[in-house]
Scaffold this motif. Sequence first.
Motif, PDB file in Angstrom:
ATOM      1  N   GLU A  75       5.949  14.482  -1.308  1.00 48.96           N
ATOM      2  CA  GLU A  75       7.016  13.992  -2.255  1.00 48.96           C
ATOM      3  C   GLU A  75       8.207  14.797  -2.528  1.00 48.96           C
ATOM      4  O   GLU A  75       9.499  13.902  -2.043  1.00 48.96           O
ATOM      5  N   THR A  85       2.026  13.807  -2.685  1.00 51.53           N
ATOM      6  CA  THR A  85       1.792  13.345  -3.692  1.00 51.53           C
ATOM      7  C   THR A  85      -0.092  12.542  -2.891  1.00 51.53           C
ATOM      8  O   THR A  85      -0.016  12.488  -2.044  1.00 51.53           O
ATOM      9  N   THR A  87      -3.187   9.673  -3.116  1.00 53.49           N
ATOM     10  CA  THR A  87      -3.724   8.629  -3.450  1.00 53.49           C
ATOM     11  C   THR A  87      -5.015   7.788  -2.652  1.00 53.49           C
ATOM     12  O   THR A  87      -5.536   8.325  -1.875  1.00 53.49           O
ATOM     13  N   SER A  97      -4.418   8.618  -8.566  1.00 47.73           N
ATOM     14  CA  SER A  97      -3.769   9.308  -7.617  1.00 47.73           C
ATOM     15  C   SER A  97      -3.448  10.668  -9.089  1.00 47.73           C
ATOM     16  O   SER A  97      -3.409  10.682  -9.669  1.00 47.73           O
ATOM     17  N   ARG A  99      -0.551  14.201  -8.750  1.00 49.82           N
ATOM     18  CA  ARG A  99       0.614  14.771  -7.451  1.00 49.82           C
ATOM     19  C   ARG A  99       0.207  16.294  -7.852  1.00 49.82           C
ATOM     20  O   ARG A  99       0.104  16.803  -9.195  1.00 49.82           O
TER      21      ARG A  99
END
Length: 124
Positions: A75, A85, A87, A97, A99
């Motif tokens: 990211e 990131t 997902t 998801s 981070r």
Amino acid sequence: MTNIEIRAYHCDGFGHVNNARWLELFDEARWQFWQDRDYAWFKNQQLAIVSSRIEIDYLRPAITGDSISITSTWEAFEPRAAWLTQTATRNGKPLASARVKLAVLGPDSPRALDLAGELLEKLR
């Protein structure tokens, strides 16, 4: 991309993947992410890639027998940290998801290294 089959031990009493297990599933996908890159270079340099923050959004339940896919993409890069990131999807629909804030530590100091030059190139 990492493909994972959800097993019964991933699930809680309600039959869906437990929140804590999502951490493990995303961690498994990060290991694959590193294996798809030059992870041996980091080991040879005695560098450790560590997670310093993880934020997870739970969107849909996953249950035993589901086949999920987890994609991991960069990211952003900061001077001493990078954001990844991740997902998780089932049949193209997002399930969760994450981070993840990552840093690289060297063998001589617990302080995060600057992400520049060859180190930054190896991360990308």
